[in-house]
Design a protein around this motif. Structure first.
Motif, PDB file in Angstrom:
ATOM      1  N   LEU A  49     -25.965 -30.365  14.730  1.00 42.15           N
ATOM      2  CA  LEU A  49     -24.878 -29.774  15.499  1.00 42.15           C
ATOM      3  C   LEU A  49     -23.575 -30.081  14.786  1.00 42.15           C
ATOM      4  CD1 LEU A  49     -25.960 -30.938  19.087  1.00 42.15           C
ATOM      5  CD2 LEU A  49     -26.499 -28.767  17.958  1.00 42.15           C
ATOM      6  N   LEU A  50     -22.830 -29.031  14.438  1.00 45.33           N
ATOM      7  CA  LEU A  50     -21.500 -29.198  13.864  1.00 45.33           C
ATOM      8  C   LEU A  50     -20.494 -29.100  14.997  1.00 45.33           C
ATOM      9  CD1 LEU A  50     -21.650 -26.939  10.658  1.00 45.33           C
ATOM     10  CD2 LEU A  50     -22.386 -29.314  10.944  1.00 45.33           C
ATOM     11  N   LEU A  51     -19.562 -30.016  15.026  1.00 46.50           N
ATOM     12  CA  LEU A  51     -18.583 -30.053  16.108  1.00 46.50           C
ATOM     13  C   LEU A  51     -17.179 -29.973  15.530  1.00 46.50           C
ATOM     14  CD1 LEU A  51     -17.980 -30.503  19.150  1.00 46.50           C
ATOM     15  CD2 LEU A  51     -17.970 -32.958  18.670  1.00 46.50           C
ATOM     16  N   GLY A  52     -16.442 -28.913  15.901  1.00 48.26           N
ATOM     17  CA  GLY A  52     -15.079 -28.806  15.416  1.00 48.26           C
ATOM     18  C   GLY A  52     -14.631 -27.370  15.267  1.00 48.26           C
ATOM     19  N   GLY A  53     -13.513 -27.190  14.576  1.00 48.90           N
ATOM     20  CA  GLY A  53     -12.952 -25.867  14.365  1.00 48.90           C
ATOM     21  C   GLY A  53     -11.601 -25.971  13.684  1.00 48.90           C
ATOM     22  N   LEU A  94     -18.438 -33.545   7.739  1.00 47.74           N
ATOM     23  CA  LEU A  94     -18.293 -32.696   6.556  1.00 47.74           C
ATOM     24  C   LEU A  94     -16.893 -32.978   6.021  1.00 47.74           C
ATOM     25  CD1 LEU A  94     -19.723 -29.136   7.382  1.00 47.74           C
ATOM     26  CD2 LEU A  94     -20.792 -30.952   6.059  1.00 47.74           C
ATOM     27  N   PHE A  95     -16.820 -33.765   4.959  1.00 47.57           N
ATOM     28  CA  PHE A  95     -15.519 -34.119   4.392  1.00 47.57           C
ATOM     29  C   PHE A  95     -15.159 -33.020   3.406  1.00 47.57           C
ATOM     30  CE2 PHE A  95     -12.342 -36.552   2.065  1.00 47.57           C
ATOM     31  CZ  PHE A  95     -11.691 -37.184   3.118  1.00 47.57           C
ATOM     32  N   PRO A 127     -19.481 -34.869   1.127  1.00 47.59           N
ATOM     33  CA  PRO A 127     -18.398 -34.235   0.366  1.00 47.59           C
ATOM     34  C   PRO A 127     -18.680 -32.756   0.127  1.00 47.59           C
ATOM     35  CG  PRO A 127     -19.724 -35.640  -1.058  1.00 47.59           C
ATOM     36  CD  PRO A 127     -20.231 -35.848   0.326  1.00 47.59           C
ATOM     37  N   THR A 128     -17.792 -31.909   0.649  1.00 51.53           N
ATOM     38  CA  THR A 128     -18.077 -30.476   0.737  1.00 51.53           C
ATOM     39  C   THR A 128     -16.904 -29.627   0.253  1.00 51.53           C
ATOM     40  OG1 THR A 128     -19.465 -30.904   2.696  1.00 51.53           O
ATOM     41  CG2 THR A 128     -18.773 -28.625   2.320  1.00 51.53           C
ATOM     42  N   ALA A 129     -17.193 -28.679  -0.620  1.00 56.20           N
ATOM     43  CA  ALA A 129     -16.211 -27.668  -1.016  1.00 56.20           C
ATOM     44  C   ALA A 129     -16.262 -26.539   0.011  1.00 56.20           C
ATOM     45  CB  ALA A 129     -16.536 -27.128  -2.398  1.00 56.20           C
ATOM     46  N   TYR A 130     -15.139 -26.282   0.630  1.00 61.64           N
ATOM     47  CA  TYR A 130     -15.051 -25.255   1.657  1.00 61.64           C
ATOM     48  C   TYR A 130     -14.433 -24.014   1.027  1.00 61.64           C
ATOM     49  CZ  TYR A 130     -14.125 -23.407   6.393  1.00 61.64           C
ATOM     50  OH  TYR A 130     -14.102 -22.651   7.545  1.00 61.64           O
ATOM     51  N   LEU A 131     -15.219 -22.940   0.966  1.00 64.73           N
ATOM     52  CA  LEU A 131     -14.773 -21.703   0.330  1.00 64.73           C
ATOM     53  C   LEU A 131     -14.679 -20.609   1.385  1.00 64.73           C
ATOM     54  CD1 LEU A 131     -16.913 -21.725  -2.967  1.00 64.73           C
ATOM     55  CD2 LEU A 131     -14.712 -22.840  -2.499  1.00 64.73           C
ATOM     56  N   TRP A 172     -21.972 -30.562  -1.584  1.00 61.78           N
ATOM     57  CA  TRP A 172     -22.242 -29.398  -0.740  1.00 61.78           C
ATOM     58  C   TRP A 172     -21.138 -28.365  -0.964  1.00 61.78           C
ATOM     59  CZ3 TRP A 172     -26.306 -29.398   3.049  1.00 61.78           C
ATOM     60  CH2 TRP A 172     -27.001 -30.614   3.137  1.00 61.78           C
ATOM     61  N   VAL A 173     -21.490 -27.097  -0.788  1.00 64.22           N
ATOM     62  CA  VAL A 173     -20.501 -26.034  -0.827  1.00 64.22           C
ATOM     63  C   VAL A 173     -20.737 -25.139   0.386  1.00 64.22           C
ATOM     64  CG1 VAL A 173     -21.919 -24.613  -2.388  1.00 64.22           C
ATOM     65  CG2 VAL A 173     -19.481 -24.153  -2.167  1.00 64.22           C
ATOM     66  N   TYR A 174     -19.672 -24.819   1.083  1.00 65.08           N
ATOM     67  CA  TYR A 174     -19.758 -24.065   2.325  1.00 65.08           C
ATOM     68  C   TYR A 174     -19.059 -22.727   2.115  1.00 65.08           C
ATOM     69  CZ  TYR A 174     -19.555 -23.601   7.510  1.00 65.08           C
ATOM     70  OH  TYR A 174     -19.705 -23.198   8.820  1.00 65.08           O
ATOM     71  N   LEU A 175     -19.834 -21.655   2.056  1.00 62.63           N
ATOM     72  CA  LEU A 175     -19.296 -20.301   1.989  1.00 62.63           C
ATOM     73  C   LEU A 175     -19.072 -19.832   3.418  1.00 62.63           C
ATOM     74  CD1 LEU A 175     -21.521 -18.575  -0.747  1.00 62.63           C
ATOM     75  CD2 LEU A 175     -19.150 -19.336  -0.977  1.00 62.63           C
ATOM     76  N   GLU A 176     -17.815 -19.646   3.782  1.00 61.04           N
ATOM     77  CA  GLU A 176     -17.444 -19.415   5.173  1.00 61.04           C
ATOM     78  C   GLU A 176     -16.675 -18.113   5.332  1.00 61.04           C
ATOM     79  OE1 GLU A 176     -17.613 -19.569   8.324  1.00 61.04           O
ATOM     80  OE2 GLU A 176     -16.616 -21.443   8.921  1.00 61.04           O
ATOM     81  N   ALA A 177     -17.242 -17.190   6.143  1.00 62.12           N
ATOM     82  CA  ALA A 177     -16.518 -15.959   6.448  1.00 62.12           C
ATOM     83  C   ALA A 177     -15.519 -16.178   7.570  1.00 62.12           C
ATOM     84  CB  ALA A 177     -17.505 -14.849   6.821  1.00 62.12           C
ATOM     85  N   GLY A 178     -15.697 -17.267   8.333  1.00 61.25           N
ATOM     86  CA  GLY A 178     -14.775 -17.590   9.416  1.00 61.25           C
ATOM     87  C   GLY A 178     -15.369 -17.309  10.776  1.00 61.25           C
TER      88      GLY A 178
END
Length: 250
Positions: A49-53, A94-95, A127-131, A172-178
């Motif tokens: 479960l991811l918690l946040g926004g 997720l840093f 440690p995560t790259a947020y794209l 980690w790398v997170y491809l995020e459409a939003g």
């Protein structure tokens, strides 16, 4: 150093095609509602479960985190929009660094401020790259972070950012459409990023059907994030269908 939560997630990939993450928005309703959604997700196949926004305005955020941790055995992972969202309770965080943007606040400033809190809480960091990827509309993260998303029709640019993340030592790398994206991250972009780097690949935003999730798993995603859809539908059957599509690629 890789901690026990990250080890647990990586071990899960030995028996599953990909992992199923459910994103809980603390502002989506009452504390009881958010906790109830999280417990339902865990019961019906969520691996974490991811918690946040991007923006958190719920004064009960810490309470929600504690209740989720108390009531479920699946990892609760903080997904903060900034250092002010770091709160006690979750198993890990997720840093992230917003590597797709050029706003120093989300490249390093929030991380420096947040690092002190994360270390003092002895919280495990992934440690995560947020794209952020263009999705057909302006999303909350684009507005709050004041950054432009990567063009969705330029997968080579996304791949180059993922390569930079690898060389910077992220895992980690997170491809995020939003959140609430009009269009999900394109399959060809996922394929390109997957081929470019061994980093574990998270994909989220705008995925509305098990078929769309399966396509992105088969393209190389190691984890699929579903959020707004479950807040609206509250359908246990839908949870299970997503879990099957993600875990088995079927």
């Amino acid at each position: 150093m890789i901690g026990k939560i990250e080890t647990h997630l990586i071990e899960g990939l030995k028996t599953r095609k990909a992992l199923f993450f459910v994103l809980l928005d603390p502002d989506s309703g009452s504390a009881d509602h958010v906790v109830e959604c999280g417990l339902k997700a865990a019961e019906h196949g969520a691996d974490a479960l991811l918690l946040g926004g991007s923006f958190v305005g719920n004064a009960n955020f810490t309470h929600i985190s504690a209740e989720l941790k108390k009531a479920t055995s699946v990892p609760v992972i903080l997904f903060p929009g900034g250092c002010s969202h770091v709160t006690p309770g979750p198993d890990a965080i997720l840093f992230t660094t917003l590597l797709s943007g050029r706003n120093p606040q989300y490249l390093i400033d929030e991380q420096v401020k947040g690092a002190v809190l994360v270390k003092s809480l002895k919280m495990e960091a992934l440690p995560t790259a947020y794209l952020l990827v263009e999705s057909g509309r302006t999303t909350a993260v684009e507005y709050i972070s004041n950054t432009r998303p990567l063009p969705s029709d330029k997968p080579a640019i996304a791949a180059a950012h993922a390569m930079a993340a690898e060389l910077l030592g992220l895992r980690w790398v997170y491809l995020e459409a939003g959140s609430g994206a009009q269009n999900p991250v394109p399959v060809d972009m996922i394929q390109r990023v997957h081929a470019a780097t061994p980093l574990k690949l998270i994909v989220g935003g705008g995925i509305r059907t098990p078929k769309e999730a399966r396509e992105r798993v088969l393209a190389g995603a190691d984890a699929i994030v579903i959020g707004n859809l479950f807040e609206k539908e509250k359908d246990s059957t839908l949870f299970r269908e997503f879990a099957k599509a993600i875990h088995q690629g079927l």
